[in-house]
Enzyme design. Structure first.
Site, PDB file in Angstrom:
ATOM      1  CB  THR A  28      31.872  32.233  39.606  1.00  0.00           C
ATOM      2  OG1 THR A  28      32.337  33.530  39.200  1.00  0.00           O
ATOM      3  CG2 THR A  28      30.481  32.007  39.041  1.00  0.00           C
ATOM      4  CG  HIS A  77      35.955  42.344  36.489  1.00  0.00           C
ATOM      5  ND1 HIS A  77      35.502  41.744  37.656  1.00  0.00           N
ATOM      6  CD2 HIS A  77      36.796  41.442  35.919  1.00  0.00           C
ATOM      7  CE1 HIS A  77      36.044  40.551  37.776  1.00  0.00           C
ATOM      8  NE2 HIS A  77      36.842  40.342  36.734  1.00  0.00           N
ATOM      9  CB  SER A 110      34.017  36.838  39.976  1.00  0.00           C
ATOM     10  OG  SER A 110      34.372  37.093  38.638  1.00  0.00           O
ATOM     11  CG  HIS A 134      41.197  39.380  34.116  1.00  0.00           C
ATOM     12  ND1 HIS A 134      41.064  40.579  34.777  1.00  0.00           N
ATOM     13  CD2 HIS A 134      40.254  38.556  34.666  1.00  0.00           C
ATOM     14  CE1 HIS A 134      40.108  40.485  35.690  1.00  0.00           C
ATOM     15  NE2 HIS A 134      39.590  39.271  35.638  1.00  0.00           N
ATOM     16  CG  HIS A 185      38.192  31.266  40.955  1.00  0.00           C
ATOM     17  ND1 HIS A 185      37.564  32.269  40.265  1.00  0.00           N
ATOM     18  CD2 HIS A 185      39.516  31.603  41.003  1.00  0.00           C
ATOM     19  CE1 HIS A 185      38.458  33.179  39.901  1.00  0.00           C
ATOM     20  NE2 HIS A 185      39.637  32.803  40.338  1.00  0.00           N
TER      21      HIS A 185
END
Length: 521
Positions: free
Chosen positions: A177, A484, A110, A309, A175
């Site tokens: 993003t 991912h 990300s 996830h 975080h």
């Protein structure tokens, strides 16, 4: 007559080729008509409307499978009446798709993908807002370029056009993003430094999750919340105070009153009546950012990724539907400002390798089975932990009623029966054995760390992840990863400049398309 038609056709083709950046030339001495036509077309381009209000929605971990799963869940699975639900952003006039690889891998993270979206550059997995150097990846200072730090689209819009900026996320505000729109750090794990850059960003509205590690890794740094206050931010964390916000408050950080795992907002499936939603934060963001110069708002649904996830399909779907509700707020705003608003909806990458259809269900799916799941894997973990705390000698038979209540799965077959009950809630003999083994592993003091255990559980609570795997498989959903994947991600756009987002392109192009749509230099 034919010559005149042919001449006109060549003229049109030439104009289109020049406007589209082509190299077609049929005359070294263009006619006056051609010069005038190209000039007029250039004038139209110069007069292109620019977006004043920009909404950038990112479904973290959301690719076509996640969108389509939400459609199937809300549609009809009846023979001869198969219907997909249509999510609001699927009605947007522009649709494209972006490839997502980064400088490290075709299965990116990300930090790097959000950097590509926000700044237009590829970087290492794990790096935020900095260009990579050399040919050896790594999240250290020596592996990034600190002399040429790219400005994010949000930073440029604030500095060059005076727009107000809002950053909203269901997960923590430092975080990867959300951080990619205001921070520049070698490693996404530099949470405290990211929080300091958040305070220095001068952005106007932050909303959603908490700050991860607000006092640093060793809990010995100055509280990031206090630093934010010193930098002029008003911090509110009650529902009443958040709903009372408007554009007279100055800079604001609205923190979710209800916190779930790792400082995030609760999963939509776990929300209680009256809890604030992502849509609520978008509404408040609009109220706070309202001004004559316009605004840019990045809205992330971060827990689509987290549910992916953990391979929890029902929770994932409910996050996508809550994301859709948040997009609707922007759509309603755009109806009032149709000539000034641009809305983009996309993901940063795909998470989990989600598939519609898997081995045991053949050519069928039964998504209606998912309706029996009442809570996320996280909520079930908490429930199970409480049961174990009360009874350290808990047995599988004690837990089975709770499984039936919250996932619908039933263990009702006698020995020797139920060898093939696919797409039903009844557990087969092999499924019961899988659950019993997972329960035994859950009850161990330390989770197994061998290769097979990781393949089965991915580091999650063994019983919880096995429950969702079984339920998902019965519904016809498969997973290939706990991480991912490199699957391309759809892009949906509507409003001013939406046509720029048609077609297939690299994720870095989204930044450049936004630069064009907003009239930046």
């Amino acid at each position: 007559m034919f010559k005149r038609f042919l001449s006109s056709l060549l003229l049109i083709v030439t104009i289109v080729a020049i406007v589209m950046g082509g190299s077609l030339i049929y005359s070294t001495n263009p006619s006056p008509e051609l010069v005038e036509a190209v000039s007029n077309t250039s004038s139209v381009n110069e007069a292109r409307k620019v977006a004043k209000y920009i909404f950038m929605f990112i479904g973290d971990g959301m690719a076509a499978a996640q969108v389509n799963s939400a459609q199937i869940y809300g549609g009809s699975n009846k023979p001869n009446n198969m219907k997909l639900d249509v999510l609001n952003f699927q009605n947007f006039e522009a649709v494209g798709y972006q490839t997502t690889h980064d400088s490290t891998s075709f299965a990116p993270d990300s930090a790097s993908t959000a950097t590509a979206l926000s700044s237009g550059y590829k970087t290492w997995s794990g790096t935020i807002g900095l260009k990579p150097t050399g040919d050896i990846s790594g999240n250290e200072v020596e592996n990034v370029d600190l002399k040429d730090i790219p400005k994010t689209i949000a930073e440029k819009l604030k500095e060059e056009k005076g727009m107000k900026i809002g950053i909203i996320s269901t997960v923590t505000m430092n975080h990867a993003t959300p951080a990619a729109y205001y921070a520049h750090v070698p490693s996404r794990n530099d949470y405290y430094e990211i929080a300091m850059q958040m305070a220095d960003s001068n952005f106007d509205f932050f909303g959603g999750g908490t700050i991860n590690k607000p006092k640093g890794n060793n809990n010995d740094q100055k509280d990031a919340y206090e630093v934010l206050k010193e930098k002029g931010y008003k911090i509110v964390n009650t529902k009443e105070d958040i709903l009372a916000l408007d554009n007279k408050q100055g800079k604001v950080y609205a923190v979710t009153p209800v916190v779930q795992d790792s400082g995030s907002m609760p999963y939509a499936i776990d929300n209680k009546e009256g809890d604030l939603t992502l849509a609520d934060f978008v509404k408040k963001g609009i109220d706070v950012l309202d001004n004559e110069k316009g605004f840019f708002m990045m809205v992330e649904s971060g827990k689509i990724d987290w549910a992916g996830h953990a391979n929890d399909a029902k929770t994932n779907i409910m996050e996508v539907l809550a994301f859709e509700d948040a997009v609707q707020v922007a759509i309603d705003f755009a109806k009032k400002h149709p000539e000034e608003t641009l809305i983009i909806v996309t993901g940063d990458h795909e998470t989990g390798g989600m598939s519609i259809g898997q081995a045991t269900t053949g050519y069928d799916v039964a998504f209606e089975i998912l309706e029996n799941q009442k809570m996320s894997y996280v909520a079930f973990d908490e429930l199970l932990d409480e049961m174990i705390k009360k009874n350290p000698k808990l047995k599988f038979e004690d837990v089975m009623p709770i499984i039936t209540e919250n996932f619908g799965l039933k263990n009702e077959y006698e020995d020797g029966e139920g060898d093939n009950p696919y797409m039903t809630l009844e557990l087969s003999n092999s499924e019961v054995e899988r659950l019993k083994r997972a329960f035994d592993d859950t009850m161990k003091e330390e989770l197994p760390k061998d290769e097979e255990s990781y393949r089965l559980y991915g580091g999650y609570n063994p019983l919880s992840v096995t429950l969702t795997h079984i339920l998902n498989n019965k519904a016809g959903i498969g997973w290939t990863s706990y991480a991912h994947t490199g699957i391309p991600v759809p892009v949906y756009a509507t409003g001013v400049g939406a046509e720029l987002f048609n077609g297939a392109y690299d994720n870095t192009e989204i930044y450049h398309k936004l630069v064009t749509a907003t009239g930046l230099k």
